[in-house]
Scaffold this motif. Sequence first.
Motif, PDB file in Angstrom:
ATOM      1  N   GLY A  82       0.800  -1.222   0.000  1.00 22.75           N
ATOM      2  CA  GLY A  82       0.000   0.000   0.000  1.00 22.75           C
ATOM      3  C   GLY A  82       0.830   1.267   0.000  1.00 22.75           C
ATOM      4  N   MET A  83       2.151   1.131  -0.021  1.00 21.87           N
ATOM      5  CA  MET A  83       3.023   2.307   0.065  1.00 21.87           C
ATOM      6  C   MET A  83       3.961   2.442  -1.138  1.00 21.87           C
ATOM      7  N   LEU A  84       3.835   1.547  -2.112  1.00 22.03           N
ATOM      8  CA  LEU A  84       4.690   1.614  -3.289  1.00 22.03           C
ATOM      9  C   LEU A  84       4.247   2.771  -4.183  1.00 22.03           C
ATOM     10  N   LYS A  85       5.189   3.653  -4.507  1.00 22.60           N
ATOM     11  CA  LYS A  85       4.906   4.768  -5.402  1.00 22.60           C
ATOM     12  C   LYS A  85       5.251   4.421  -6.846  1.00 22.60           C
ATOM     13  N   ASP A  86       6.241   3.588  -7.034  1.00 26.72           N
ATOM     14  CA  ASP A  86       6.690   3.173  -8.364  1.00 26.72           C
ATOM     15  C   ASP A  86       7.769   2.120  -8.156  1.00 26.72           C
ATOM     16  N   LEU A  87       8.165   1.463  -9.224  1.00 31.28           N
ATOM     17  CA  LEU A  87       9.398   0.692  -9.190  1.00 31.28           C
ATOM     18  C   LEU A  87      10.560   1.662  -9.343  1.00 31.28           C
ATOM     19  N   SER A  88      11.727   1.295  -8.870  1.00 27.88           N
ATOM     20  CA  SER A  88      12.865   2.198  -9.026  1.00 27.88           C
ATOM     21  C   SER A  88      13.549   2.010 -10.373  1.00 27.88           C
ATOM     22  N   PHE A  89      13.160   0.967 -11.124  1.00 31.48           N
ATOM     23  CA  PHE A  89      13.600   0.748 -12.506  1.00 31.48           C
ATOM     24  C   PHE A  89      12.829  -0.464 -13.015  1.00 31.48           C
ATOM     25  N   ASP A  90      12.832  -0.670 -14.328  1.00 30.88           N
ATOM     26  CA  ASP A  90      12.215  -1.870 -14.884  1.00 30.88           C
ATOM     27  C   ASP A  90      12.952  -3.089 -14.357  1.00 30.88           C
ATOM     28  N   SER A  91      12.209  -4.032 -13.797  1.00 28.55           N
ATOM     29  CA  SER A  91      12.844  -5.211 -13.217  1.00 28.55           C
ATOM     30  C   SER A  91      13.628  -5.988 -14.262  1.00 28.55           C
ATOM     31  N   ILE A  92      14.824  -6.409 -13.885  1.00 32.58           N
ATOM     32  CA  ILE A  92      15.626  -7.298 -14.725  1.00 32.58           C
ATOM     33  C   ILE A  92      15.272  -8.709 -14.294  1.00 32.58           C
ATOM     34  N   SER A  93      14.340  -9.311 -15.019  1.00 30.91           N
ATOM     35  CA  SER A  93      13.860 -10.655 -14.727  1.00 30.91           C
ATOM     36  C   SER A  93      14.435 -11.566 -15.798  1.00 30.91           C
ATOM     37  N   ALA A  94      15.471 -12.336 -15.445  1.00 34.42           N
ATOM     38  CA  ALA A  94      16.301 -12.973 -16.464  1.00 34.42           C
ATOM     39  C   ALA A  94      16.579 -14.430 -16.129  1.00 34.42           C
ATOM     40  N   ALA A  95      16.228 -15.301 -17.042  1.00 33.93           N
ATOM     41  CA  ALA A  95      16.434 -16.731 -16.844  1.00 33.93           C
ATOM     42  C   ALA A  95      17.515 -17.257 -17.786  1.00 33.93           C
ATOM     43  N   GLY A  96      18.305 -18.215 -17.297  1.00 35.48           N
ATOM     44  CA  GLY A  96      19.271 -18.891 -18.146  1.00 35.48           C
ATOM     45  C   GLY A  96      20.207 -17.937 -18.861  1.00 35.48           C
ATOM     46  N   PRO A  97      20.292 -17.991 -20.190  1.00 37.00           N
ATOM     47  CA  PRO A  97      21.238 -17.152 -20.929  1.00 37.00           C
ATOM     48  C   PRO A  97      20.938 -15.666 -20.803  1.00 37.00           C
ATOM     49  N   HIS A  98      19.679 -15.312 -20.567  1.00 30.70           N
ATOM     50  CA  HIS A  98      19.342 -13.895 -20.428  1.00 30.70           C
ATOM     51  C   HIS A  98      19.993 -13.287 -19.183  1.00 30.70           C
ATOM     52  N   ALA A  99      20.225 -14.093 -18.157  1.00 27.05           N
ATOM     53  CA  ALA A  99      20.859 -13.583 -16.941  1.00 27.05           C
ATOM     54  C   ALA A  99      22.308 -13.186 -17.178  1.00 27.05           C
ATOM     55  N   ALA A 100      22.881 -13.641 -18.291  1.00 26.88           N
ATOM     56  CA  ALA A 100      24.254 -13.265 -18.625  1.00 26.88           C
ATOM     57  C   ALA A 100      24.330 -11.896 -19.287  1.00 26.88           C
ATOM     58  N   ILE A 101      23.174 -11.244 -19.478  1.00 30.13           N
ATOM     59  CA  ILE A 101      23.109  -9.886 -20.027  1.00 30.13           C
ATOM     60  C   ILE A 101      22.815  -8.959 -18.856  1.00 30.13           C
ATOM     61  N   PRO A 102      23.802  -8.216 -18.346  1.00 30.57           N
ATOM     62  CA  PRO A 102      23.607  -7.487 -17.090  1.00 30.57           C
ATOM     63  C   PRO A 102      22.396  -6.558 -17.065  1.00 30.57           C
ATOM     64  N   HIS A 103      22.075  -5.904 -18.176  1.00 33.07           N
ATOM     65  CA  HIS A 103      20.928  -4.986 -18.199  1.00 33.07           C
ATOM     66  C   HIS A 103      19.828  -5.496 -19.120  1.00 33.07           C
ATOM     67  N   TYR A 104      19.582  -6.788 -19.068  1.00 32.34           N
ATOM     68  CA  TYR A 104      18.527  -7.396 -19.872  1.00 32.34           C
ATOM     69  C   TYR A 104      17.167  -6.796 -19.519  1.00 32.34           C
ATOM     70  N   ARG A 105      16.370  -6.514 -20.538  1.00 31.40           N
ATOM     71  CA  ARG A 105      14.995  -6.072 -20.340  1.00 31.40           C
ATOM     72  C   ARG A 105      14.070  -7.072 -21.008  1.00 31.40           C
ATOM     73  N   VAL A 106      13.244  -7.738 -20.219  1.00 30.83           N
ATOM     74  CA  VAL A 106      12.345  -8.732 -20.770  1.00 30.83           C
ATOM     75  C   VAL A 106      11.208  -8.047 -21.532  1.00 30.83           C
ATOM     76  N   SER A 107      10.854  -8.614 -22.667  1.00 32.91           N
ATOM     77  CA  SER A 107       9.720  -8.141 -23.455  1.00 32.91           C
ATOM     78  C   SER A 107       8.888  -9.352 -23.854  1.00 32.91           C
ATOM     79  N   TYR A 108       7.723  -9.084 -24.440  1.00 32.07           N
ATOM     80  CA  TYR A 108       6.861 -10.194 -24.830  1.00 32.07           C
ATOM     81  C   TYR A 108       7.533 -11.092 -25.868  1.00 32.07           C
ATOM     82  N   SER A 109       8.420 -10.525 -26.690  1.00 26.29           N
ATOM     83  CA  SER A 109       9.081 -11.338 -27.705  1.00 26.29           C
ATOM     84  C   SER A 109      10.266 -12.128 -27.149  1.00 26.29           C
ATOM     85  N   SER A 110      10.869 -11.653 -26.044  1.00 24.26           N
ATOM     86  CA  SER A 110      12.047 -12.335 -25.487  1.00 24.26           C
ATOM     87  C   SER A 110      11.711 -13.220 -24.295  1.00 24.26           C
ATOM     88  N   ASN A 111      10.479 -13.177 -23.832  1.00 20.35           N
ATOM     89  CA  ASN A 111      10.039 -13.805 -22.584  1.00 20.35           C
ATOM     90  C   ASN A 111      10.349 -15.304 -22.541  1.00 20.35           C
TER      91      ASN A 111
END
Length: 606
Positions: free
Chosen positions: A366-395
Amino acid sequence: MYQSFDDIADPAAALPRIQRLREEMAQRSLDGFLVPRADEHQGEYVPPNAERLSYISGFTGSAGLAVVLANEAAVFVDGRYTVQVVEQVDADTFQAIHMADQMPRDWLKERLSEGMRIGYDPMLHPLGEVRKYEALCAEAGAEFVPCETNPLDATWDDRPAPPLGPVHLHPIDYAGEEASDKIARINGVLGEKKADAAVLTTPESICWLFNIRGSDVTHVPLVTSFAILNREAKPQLFVDGRKLSNAVRDALSGLAEISEPDALLAGLDALGAAKARVLVDPNIAGAAIPRRIEAAGGTVVEGADPVLLPKATKNAAEIDGARAAHARDGVALAKFLAWFDRTAPGGELTEIAAAKKLEEFRAASGMLKDLSFDSISAAGPHAAIPHYRVSYSSNLRIEPGMLYLIDSGGQYLDGTTDVTRTIAVGEPSAEMRDRFTRVLKGHIAISTAKFPKNTSGAQLDALARMALWKAGLDFDHGTGHGVGAYLSVHEGPQRISKAGTVPLEAGMIVSNEPGYYKAGHFGIRIENLELVTDPCAVPDGERAMHAMETLTLAPIDRHLIVAEMLTAEERGWLDTYHALVFTEIGPQVDNGTYRWLEKATRPIAG
């Protein structure tokens, strides 16, 4: 949702857009033009109307530069974005170049010839950067030309309007110091530097100084604005009046003269006419600002933004707020990690679903104003990309045998959080466990560091890498960045990195996030936020030492730790940290999460 997973890059749009830009360049007798990923405030996050680099090239990262010439063009990025830029940029229109391989100035130098005119927007490039390009062009008999209006903007038909997020007063309970006292304090700094005034161009500095927050850029509660501090008179605040309610305008009018942003140039002219000595940060302020002052007869005193250091050294209220924000965030993290432990082994969970679930747990406070950045949610090889941004095409689907990395944070009125955890899904390999343990050893080395006054982040950085170096390994990003108080998640001037030359002072908050990345396979990062504490005596020591207080409260995956690789001191740190997490977070979670947390924070086997 505070984040989007849409595919926003459009490589196919680059060619017609760059053709229009080249036509505009030709009309202005320009042979080239620089397009930085920056707005007039040089911040990491920019509003949609300033996303010029994304518009012209398709690249959506938070740092980069395009150089557009009549017959070729290139986009330059750092190591965070080498994979992303290749995916987003049309290779037939732009070369994608890693700055470690070639810097933009070197690329341009190879193509400059006598008489060429390379244009730039003088509000989008700091003075220090402009001087380097001017020297480069002069050496080749070319000219680096400031453009009165931006030629790209002239071709951007559907350019978004400037942001108009409402301005809010930041409560004194969280700010910890009245704005009037802050202004007086900074005016004292101007006196020390023998300056009559200072121009502030970064919204973070202005928001902190005037105790205001806004919503003009994604994820950071900023008010796009400028300010002039006058040592012997009221400050001037240049902000769009449509953002101000009557109550906010009344409060700010007691602190400063309020003007529209387009009055800034007249304000600079007035400083020049008064023969004022004006402090300007040449590494932050657009080159147009100091040059306007000088052209009007003033003297520019080059120096760091006087607000940066006071803003970075948090007061008691800001520190208490950070602790409260991290305790609240820790509850959400515990619920998420318990949920993930139950759900991920089924193999049906995706990167987007996991990111959404964590945001849901944060929002439940009830106190969250925003995220502090887009979450880096990264599985397997995507986690090897430090600033990976997940999208519907890369999910990606998160499957057993993978490592899952989640780097995320929240913006709360009392503080900003940033935390990374790497989690084994199923049974990790011996290599994964070895690398994770080496990263953990580096993390513990920073967390347990004791260091004397005037120690810089560069001096600590090697501690985080030592266990990796011994195995011939390393990571290519800094170990840590500064974090604001309900402001930017990336705050200067403090940082722990090879380039971190500013001494760490009590009250500064820095991230502690060593990592390891095996391209195409997996990535590991462990991140907590640390508070630099006051110097304390060391038993039998001769000098008082600063230390780190860990603010983040979240378990570290025990399945990935090779206990035998840890020293007794390192195991002691881990057990003490986990006991603290359980003590602080356990009473605030449901029974199911409590049972999971109890197991996740058990002492490590020696």
